[in-house]
Design a protein around this motif. Structure first.
Motif, PDB file in Angstrom:
ATOM      1  N   GLN A   1       0.827  -1.204   0.000  1.00 28.81           N
ATOM      2  CA  GLN A   1       0.000   0.000   0.000  1.00 28.81           C
ATOM      3  C   GLN A   1       0.865   1.260   0.000  1.00 28.81           C
ATOM      4  N   ALA A   2       1.903   1.254   0.834  1.00 30.87           N
ATOM      5  CA  ALA A   2       2.769   2.420   0.934  1.00 30.87           C
ATOM      6  C   ALA A   2       3.451   2.728  -0.393  1.00 30.87           C
ATOM      7  N   ALA A   3       3.938   1.682  -1.065  1.00 30.97           N
ATOM      8  CA  ALA A   3       4.633   1.885  -2.337  1.00 30.97           C
ATOM      9  C   ALA A   3       3.702   2.484  -3.382  1.00 30.97           C
TER      10      ALA A   3
ATOM     11  N   LEU B   1       4.127   7.317   4.408  1.00 35.62           N
ATOM     12  CA  LEU B   1       5.125   7.414   5.474  1.00 35.62           C
ATOM     13  C   LEU B   1       4.671   6.666   6.721  1.00 35.62           C
ATOM     14  N   SER B   2       3.416   6.845   7.079  1.00 39.03           N
ATOM     15  CA  SER B   2       2.888   6.165   8.272  1.00 39.03           C
ATOM     16  C   SER B   2       2.955   4.650   8.119  1.00 39.03           C
ATOM     17  N   LEU B   3       2.603   4.155   6.953  1.00 43.41           N
ATOM     18  CA  LEU B   3       2.647   2.711   6.729  1.00 43.41           C
ATOM     19  C   LEU B   3       4.080   2.192   6.749  1.00 43.41           C
ATOM     20  N   TYR B   4       4.998   2.923   6.150  1.00 44.02           N
ATOM     21  CA  TYR B   4       6.401   2.501   6.175  1.00 44.02           C
ATOM     22  C   TYR B   4       6.936   2.479   7.611  1.00 44.02           C
TER      23      TYR B   4
ATOM     24  N   ASP C   1      10.183  -0.017   7.562  1.00 47.21           N
ATOM     25  CA  ASP C   1      10.918   0.070   6.299  1.00 47.21           C
ATOM     26  C   ASP C   1      11.584   1.442   6.225  1.00 47.21           C
ATOM     27  N   ALA C   2      12.881   1.495   6.595  1.00 45.70           N
ATOM     28  CA  ALA C   2      13.575   2.777   6.671  1.00 45.70           C
ATOM     29  C   ALA C   2      13.763   3.408   5.292  1.00 45.70           C
ATOM     30  N   THR C   3      14.059   2.602   4.295  1.00 45.16           N
ATOM     31  CA  THR C   3      14.220   3.148   2.942  1.00 45.16           C
ATOM     32  C   THR C   3      12.913   3.755   2.460  1.00 45.16           C
ATOM     33  N   GLY C   4      11.818   3.051   2.689  1.00 47.96           N
ATOM     34  CA  GLY C   4      10.519   3.578   2.297  1.00 47.96           C
ATOM     35  C   GLY C   4      10.198   4.862   3.040  1.00 47.96           C
ATOM     36  N   GLN C   5      10.523   4.921   4.335  1.00 44.27           N
ATOM     37  CA  GLN C   5      10.284   6.143   5.101  1.00 44.27           C
ATOM     38  C   GLN C   5      11.047   7.321   4.492  1.00 44.27           C
ATOM     39  N   ALA C   6      12.311   7.089   4.165  1.00 45.61           N
ATOM     40  CA  ALA C   6      13.120   8.157   3.588  1.00 45.61           C
ATOM     41  C   ALA C   6      12.540   8.622   2.260  1.00 45.61           C
ATOM     42  N   ASP C   7      12.121   7.677   1.441  1.00 48.90           N
ATOM     43  CA  ASP C   7      11.544   8.045   0.147  1.00 48.90           C
ATOM     44  C   ASP C   7      10.259   8.861   0.325  1.00 48.90           C
ATOM     45  N   ALA C   8       9.396   8.405   1.232  1.00 49.19           N
ATOM     46  CA  ALA C   8       8.138   9.116   1.464  1.00 49.19           C
ATOM     47  C   ALA C   8       8.401  10.517   2.005  1.00 49.19           C
TER      48      ALA C   8
ATOM     49  N   LEU D   1      17.338  12.842   4.489  1.00 48.07           N
ATOM     50  CA  LEU D   1      18.784  12.782   4.327  1.00 48.07           C
ATOM     51  C   LEU D   1      19.433  12.026   5.478  1.00 48.07           C
ATOM     52  N   ALA D   2      18.969  12.274   6.687  1.00 45.97           N
ATOM     53  CA  ALA D   2      19.531  11.571   7.850  1.00 45.97           C
ATOM     54  C   ALA D   2      19.280  10.065   7.748  1.00 45.97           C
ATOM     55  N   LEU D   3      18.090   9.688   7.322  1.00 43.55           N
ATOM     56  CA  LEU D   3      17.796   8.255   7.171  1.00 43.55           C
ATOM     57  C   LEU D   3      18.666   7.624   6.088  1.00 43.55           C
TER      58      LEU D   3
END
Length: 884
Positions: free
Chosen positions: A537-539, A565-568, A573-580, A605-607
């Motif tokens: 769903q997040a993707a 972002l909430s779902l990641y 999923d840290a990569t997904g969070q950073a992307d979102a 950027l920090a992630l």
């Protein structure tokens, strides 16, 4: 361009562009998408791809003479394009003649000798389309896959362009007809093209046909005598004549039969004649029409050891066109060393060719023969062999995927061992393997679906997804994801079906089919929600958020990214969070939530740094630099972008490099360094065009036109904006089209073409209104009011500025309100309402002082002074303060 009332675009006609793992940013009010994909390596040109020549080639003297004469004409003063077609029945060795002639003529064509198989008559394989052939040829001469256009005509044009001025020899093997061949033909003098086909290419205009028949008896006998490497006794001459007659004078049959007798030096040729004659009744099994071919196959096959016979039959189960020892070992359930021994023996016996080191392929008739033989084996044995082959390809592709996919989460553990060497250990090895095997992987995926191996089809295409996104070709990639979705749906694997739909949507956006991208992403989202897959769903939400932003739906876009972002965060999923976060920052930046955008990009950027994701870091630095530029900190913005540019170049990411160069050009424009800005933007434009990225090309043309306008170079500025508008209309980018129409309207007004300026601005207004983008509609109305004022239509200017001001107040845009109040004050003064004019200008002055705008403050004070002195005033003609 006509003038008149605005023509808003009807709702529902807009398209959006979205790409997998994308970073979208605003530069000079234009939207641009950065893909989060692994960097493509620098392409390596392969300009000498002829298969090996045959030593001691026999016969075809007349045909060779014609080809040599044609080459002389191509290389001579006339410098013409020579095109020869070699047609004839299967087995007459059209390819052998073409390759031999090409080797003889190679020195006459120093710029390259290219060979490509078009598979008109390859069993189990579809003919190569002209578009796919052009992709192969362009890649071979060094064009990166991302730079290959989607359109057939564009590919053909690029191919002709790259061959311009070159002396090249091109061998097009096993063609279907004129439609397949015509786009591949060069337009450069001094080129030679040799085409082989089983059909007479009567529709191919300008070609010189050369029909190859079976060999004359004397040449057939000479061929056999040369191939058997023994002294011919006088009493054997008649036997040889009879033997080649039984072969139908077909070179392929003669070659196979000679190979067999070479392994039996004690055999008399007369004995072979008698044995071969007994096999003539088997020739009807082949569609070639000459029964001696099958007889030769039978004799060669019977001469093999039993284990080699089994191995040969297994090769008939392979769905693809060629095979290496690893796949052959899996297919035959034998060791790698044993597979290599079998392949080499079959190559020596002329049952296999070796078109490149370590890769083997059977002639199409021999492969058909092997398939006929293996059809008699037990069904269970055949099924197990194909299952082993599918498993081998899936495992190897998944191993490659580890190096190509930033989002790799797949578990490839299995209890079943494989007789293969170690998997690729780096990205270079992974790319090399999967590029070579792509045709086989696609053939296996289609075969898996056709034979109800549904999970195998899904797994194989899933493992190819990152590679297909990166290198395409998009039409084939889309077809494979459609196949995977079908297979997953038939097997009840609904999550697998959703993943395939999601990938299909990404590929559709890359190919420019945005409605299809939106449809498939929504289907995927519905399925992920139905079955509770939060990562899926997040993707999809991320991708839909990008589409919303491109359509100007800021609130929806931000909501999608926050939900993603909430779902990641829930699934860790840290990569997904950073992307979102990066996507959210882009949305916030575009719609002037600058502080929030800065926080989002900084968190991303920090992630990325914590993950060691350098590509992600470059994307976040790029977004952060855009925020800094929006805040007016040009030095910090340049530093962030230069850092991102360094990473992109280190990774070989040309697309990211183009994005950063484009934004640096915008910053140079803001510094009024117009010469540097134009040069930087032209560098970005060249990269976008080389990659075939029309979205980036359009955005850069817009920025280039803006820089040229600011430098006072209005004519090329107009040309850039018109070209940009054309591309954006082709892409269905209504939001970007509105930006460029608005900029073009300014240019018309500056050159005193006021009617055209109004018409163009009204077109932009209609698009913004259809997209429900109130703020940009208000700013466009403000620009329209300025043009009315320049035309001395002061009442129209007054009415328009009041309408703009009301919308700007509703949006809370302080700078916009200041500009509208300033222009409103001028219009009120010119219509004689000085009291209202003073009130409007004083309110504008308050805004400008609060914003720290020295230019706006000075212009407004000048107008107030003019009112106090009772003069007409001399407000600025160039709308520096009055035009946002």
């Amino acid at each position: 361009m006509s003038s008149g009332a605005p023509r808003p675009v009807p709702p529902g006609t807009q398209k959006a562009r979205a790409e997998h793992g994308a970073n979208v940013y605003q530069a000079a009010r234009d939207v641009h998408v950065t893909r989060y994909e692994t960097a493509a390596p620098t392409p390596v040109a392969a300009l000498h791809t002829l298969p090996r020549d045959i030593g001691g080639f026999t016969g075809r003297d007349d045909e060779l003479r014609k080809l040599v004469e044609s080459a002389a004409a191509a290389a001579g003063p006339a410098r013409v394009i020579a095109i020869h077609t070699l047609d004839g029945m299967p087995g007459v060795r059209k390819t052998a003649l073409a390759v031999h002639a090409a080797h003889l003529l190679a020195t006459e064509f120093p710029d390259g000798q290219l060979f490509i198989r078009l598979h008109a008559h390859t069993p189990g394989q579809r003919p190569v389309t002209a578009a796919a052939a052009l992709a192969t040829l362009l890649t071979g001469i060094g064009v990166p896959p991302q730079g290959i256009p989607d359109d057939l005509d564009a590919r053909a044009g690029l191919w002709r362009d790259r061959l311009a001025g070159r002396r090249m020899l091109l061998v097009l093997d096993d063609a279907t007809g004129q439609e397949q061949i015509e786009p591949l033909l060069p337009n450069s003098p001094a080129c030679l093209v040799i085409i082989t086909s089983r059909s007479r290419l009567v529709a191919l205009e300008g070609a010189q046909p050369l029909a190859l028949d079976i060999l004359p008896p004397a040449q057939a006998a000479s061929l056999f005598a040369r191939l058997i490497h023994r002294e011919i006794a006088d009493n054997e001459t008649a036997a040889i004549t009879e033997l080649v007659g039984l072969c139908g004078y077909l070179p392929l049959a003669i070659t196979l039969l000679a190979g067999r007798i070479n392994h039996h030096p004690t055999w008399a040729i007369s004995q072979l004649v008698a044995e071969f004659a007994d096999t003539q009744d088997k020739l009807a099994q082949f569609t070639a029409g000459d029964r001696a071919v099958a007889g030769a196959f039978d004799l060669s096959y019977r001469d093999l050891m039993s284990d080699r016979q089994r191995f040969f039959r297994c090769l008939g189960l392979h769905p693809g066109s060629d095979i290496d020892a690893q796949a052959a070992a899996a297919l035959g359930n034998i060791s790698l060393a044993e597979a290599r021994r079998h392949l080499d023996a079959l190559y020596i016996d002329h049952l296999l060719d070796e078109p490149s080191p370590g890769r083997y392929r059977a002639h199409d008739l021999i492969r058909a023969y092997a398939r006929r033989l293996v059809a008699e084996d037990p069904q269970e044995d055949r099924d197990q062999a194909v299952d082993r082959l599918m498993d081998h390809y899936r495992r190897m592709t998944e191993a490659c995927d580890r190096h190509l996919n930033r989002y790799w989460h797949r578990d490839t553990s299995s209890d079943q061992p494989l007789a293969t060497p170690p998997a690729p250990v780096n990205r270079g090895q992974a790319l090399a393997w999967i590029r070579t095997e792509q045709p086989n992987l696609a053939a296996c995926a289609h075969h898996a679906l056709a034979t109800s191996r549904l999970s195998a089809a899904v797994g194989l295409v899933q493992a190819m997804a990152a590679y297909l996104r990166q290198e395409g070709p998009w039409d084939q990639a889309i077809a494979l994801q459609q196949l995977a979705a079908t297979a997953a749906g038939q097997s009840g694997d609904h999550i697998g079906e959703a993943h395939a739909l999601r990938q299909q949507g990404i590929l559709c956006s890359l190919a420019g089919d945005y409605p299809a991208a939106l449809t498939t992403q929504r289907k995927a989202l519905d399925t992920f929600r139905r079955y509770g897959d939060r990562t899926g769903q997040a993707a999809v939400l991320y991708q839909l958020g990008i589409m919303d932003m491109l359509n100007g739906r800021a609130r929806d876009a931000a909501s999608r990214q926050r939900e993603a972002l909430s779902l990641y965060e829930e699934v860790g999923d840290a990569t997904g969070q950073a992307d979102a976060l990066n996507g959210l920052g882009t949305v916030q930046r575009q719609f002037d939530d600058i502080s929030d955008a800065s926080r989002s990009h900084s968190r991303a950027l920090a992630l990325y740094r914590g993950l060691g994701d350098r590509l992600g870091q470059a994307n976040a630095l790029h977004g952060l630099g855009a925020v800094q530029g929006h805040q007016g900190d040009i030095d910090a913005a340049v530093e962030s972008h230069q850092h991102a540019l360094s990473i992109y170049r280190d990774l070989g990411n040309r697309l990211g490099e183009a994005h950063v160069l484009r934004y640096l050009g915008v910053l140079q424009t803001r510094r009024e360094d117009y010469g540097a800005a134009v040069e930087t933007l032209q560098q970005a434009l060249a990269i976008y065009r080389g990659l075939g990225n029309r979205f980036g090309e359009a955005g850069t043309l817009h920025d280039l036109g803006f820089a040229l306008r600011r430098s006072g170079d209005h004519r090329p500025a107009m040309a850039a904006q018109r070209e940009c508008i054309g591309i954006r209309r082709d892409l269905g980018d209504a939001f970007g089209e509105a930006h460029s129409l608005r900029e073009l309207g300014r240019l018309h007004a500056l050159t005193q073409h006021y009617a055209m300026g109004l018409a163009t601005q009204y077109q932009a207004l209609g698009l913004y209104q259809s997209l429900n983008h109130t703020l940009l509609a208000a700013k466009t109305l403000h620009g329209i009011g300025i043009v009315h004022g320049e035309m001395d239509d002061h009442q129209a200017a007054l009415d328009t500025q009041r309408e703009a001001l009301a919308l700007l107040r509703a949006c809370g845009d302080r700078r916009g309100q200041a500009d509208a109040l300033y222009r409103l004050g001028i219009s009120l003064r010119l219509t004689g309402d000085h009291s209202a004019a003073r009130a409007s200008l004083r309110e504008a002055l308050t805004f400008y002082r609060g914003l720290g705008s020295d230019t706006g403050e000075a212009s407004t004070l000048a107008e107030l002074s003019a009112l106090a002195g009772g003069t007409d005033g001399t407000g600025p003609n160039e709308p520096l303060a009055g035009q946002p």
